[in-house]
Design an enzyme around this catalytic site. Sequence first.
Site, mmCIF file in Angstrom:
data_model
loop_
_atom_site.group_PDB
_atom_site.id
_atom_site.type_symbol
_atom_site.label_atom_id
_atom_site.label_comp_id
_atom_site.label_asym_id
_atom_site.label_seq_id
_atom_site.Cartn_x
_atom_site.Cartn_y
_atom_site.Cartn_z
ATOM 1 N N LYS A 168 0.444 -2.086 4.290
ATOM 2 C CA LYS A 168 0.886 -3.320 3.635
ATOM 3 C C LYS A 168 1.219 -4.360 4.709
ATOM 4 O O LYS A 168 1.763 -4.005 5.774
ATOM 5 C CB LYS A 168 2.120 -2.985 2.786
ATOM 6 C CG LYS A 168 2.638 -4.125 1.921
ATOM 7 C CD LYS A 168 3.757 -3.612 1.026
ATOM 8 C CE LYS A 168 4.354 -4.678 0.134
ATOM 9 N NZ LYS A 168 5.428 -4.155 -0.722
ATOM 10 N N SER A 209 4.968 -5.126 -5.533
ATOM 11 C CA SER A 209 4.305 -6.024 -4.614
ATOM 12 C C SER A 209 3.230 -5.364 -3.757
ATOM 13 O O SER A 209 2.436 -6.067 -3.140
ATOM 14 C CB SER A 209 5.337 -6.682 -3.696
ATOM 15 O OG SER A 209 6.006 -5.700 -2.919
ATOM 16 N N SER A 216 8.040 -1.504 -5.821
ATOM 17 C CA SER A 216 6.761 -1.999 -5.296
ATOM 18 C C SER A 216 5.788 -0.949 -4.805
ATOM 19 O O SER A 216 4.649 -1.286 -4.501
ATOM 20 C CB SER A 216 7.005 -2.997 -4.174
ATOM 21 O OG SER A 216 7.352 -4.216 -4.743
HETATM 22 N N1 GLN Z 1 9.335 -6.646 -8.494
HETATM 23 C C1 GLN Z 1 10.522 -6.482 -7.707
HETATM 24 C C2 GLN Z 1 10.900 -7.783 -7.066
HETATM 25 O O1 GLN Z 1 10.210 -8.717 -7.216
HETATM 26 C C3 GLN Z 1 10.347 -5.402 -6.691
HETATM 27 C C4 GLN Z 1 9.576 -5.817 -5.508
HETATM 28 C C5 GLN Z 1 9.550 -4.781 -4.430
HETATM 29 O O2 GLN Z 1 9.845 -3.609 -4.660
HETATM 30 N N2 GLN Z 1 9.267 -5.249 -3.224
HETATM 31 O O3 GLN Z 1 11.862 -7.910 -6.409
#
Ligand code: GLN
Length: 518
Positions: free
Chosen positions: A77, A152, A176
């Site tokens: 990532k 994400s 994410s």
């Molecule tokens: N969807 C969650 C957020 O926007 C989790 C994102 C993540 O785990 N990086 O914060």
Amino acid sequence: MELMELTALELGTAIKKGRVSVKEAAQAALDRIAAQSSALNAFITVTGERALDRADKLQAGVKDAESPLYGVPMALKDNICTRGVRTTCASKILGEFTPPYSAAVVDKLAGAGAISLGKLNMDEFAMGSTSETSCFGPVKNPWDPERVPGGSSGGAAAAVAAGLGWYAVGSDTGGSIRQPAAFCGVTGIKPTYGTVSRYGLIAYASSFDQIGPICRDAADCAAVLDALQGKDPRDGTSLEGQYGRLLDRLTGDVRGLKIGLPADCYGDGLDPEVRAAVLAAADTLKSRGAQVTELPFPVMEYVVPAYYIIAAAQASSNLSRFDGVKYGRRADEYGGLDDLYRKTRTQGFGPEVKRRILLGTFVLSAGYYDAYYIKALQARAVIKSGFDRAFEQCDLLLTPTAPAAPPRLGTSLDNPLQMYLGDVYTVSVNLAGLPGLSMPCGFDSQGLPIGAQLIGPHFGEEMLLNAAHAFQLDTDFHRQRPKDSICRDAQRVPARLETLDHRPGAQCAPQREGGGPA
Ligand code: GLN
């Protein structure tokens, strides 16, 4: 042998036995990336030449290699720092940032003989649940390119599902790793907070962020996690622990394992097809000897508000370092220091990141701190004790990973609250610092993958992986792959960048080494 059909461990074995060379594996992945990646938009940067060079070097060591993942190509990532390879966080503000050092996990993977194929697309600064907030444009779901892959770590999950590498390493602040794994039909685990070093992970919400693997199955997750975890003195929150080899302990034996179904996770708002698939997974585990019981879990109403308040607060603090002075992009024209900060941040951050910074600054400001931030910390303590009580009654919890199928591209960005509510099953795990795993447990009537989440107590990775492995011995959801023709066809689905990207200035451009588009 179709290389892409193999799991990472199977490929590792084939390399070890000399049936496949490291370079053949790397080249096969790069060929697929060339054919499909730009359609799916899974990669931000492809490092093909580096990968092939490394393959040559690794080949010489195959005989003596100890790691089961030696020579297996993978990808990272793009919020994980890689020395000499740009690391963008899918943000304009870091669009040209090339870190002078690598994250701890990158060095660890290198030690295990990994080959990186490149850097994966994601929501900007890991903020989002759909991988649409990237300044490189949205990632498409390989099962249906009109849908999001989740976020994400959407690029990571899409890449693993589409066979663009054998595993990926992502990060999970509020789901994410797990939610995109669910949306793309692959397996992902967020480890116990503190078991994988965050050194070199670009911070979003430091008290939640954890790095972990996204793979084809639980056994691969165990192997990758074996390479990633361990105490790191460079990360102050890194934990001492008995980090034995998880892979050796996958027995598939779940007899007597007590699995709890938190009643409050199966109520209103859960898609009936998702509910049916997750409950069927519980039955499968039961048929292997696990005991499944329902239990109350009366903290669910607090999890989304508590998470978003604390995450935004930490994000506003963490992202204050991006000021145009130290890292990445600086506004071209400015009049004085304040103007430099303002213009750099206005131009460099996208709308979702700005929303979080504003919310975080608000909840931390005098007058609101007690009402929101402290309240959220109190709620966090209540949620933690809710899990403590649950784990007095059972060993693991089983919930859906996400309440519904992946939404269509372009439908979430205008309704951020709706998107935040979609994180209801995953964020509680980060609030309590627990390990959580998502595994494929079925398909809905439209052919979209469904994920089931297993949650364990601190250091419960072995139990989680073993339960998922047991499930995967009896099912083949994790072996299903999206059709190549659909992935290639993703090109025809417009990315709708003009509506997805509200920002001024040019688009960020995906990159191949040597300058061409990825
Ligand atoms: N969807 C969650 C957020 O926007 C989790 C994102 C993540 O785990 N990086 O914060």
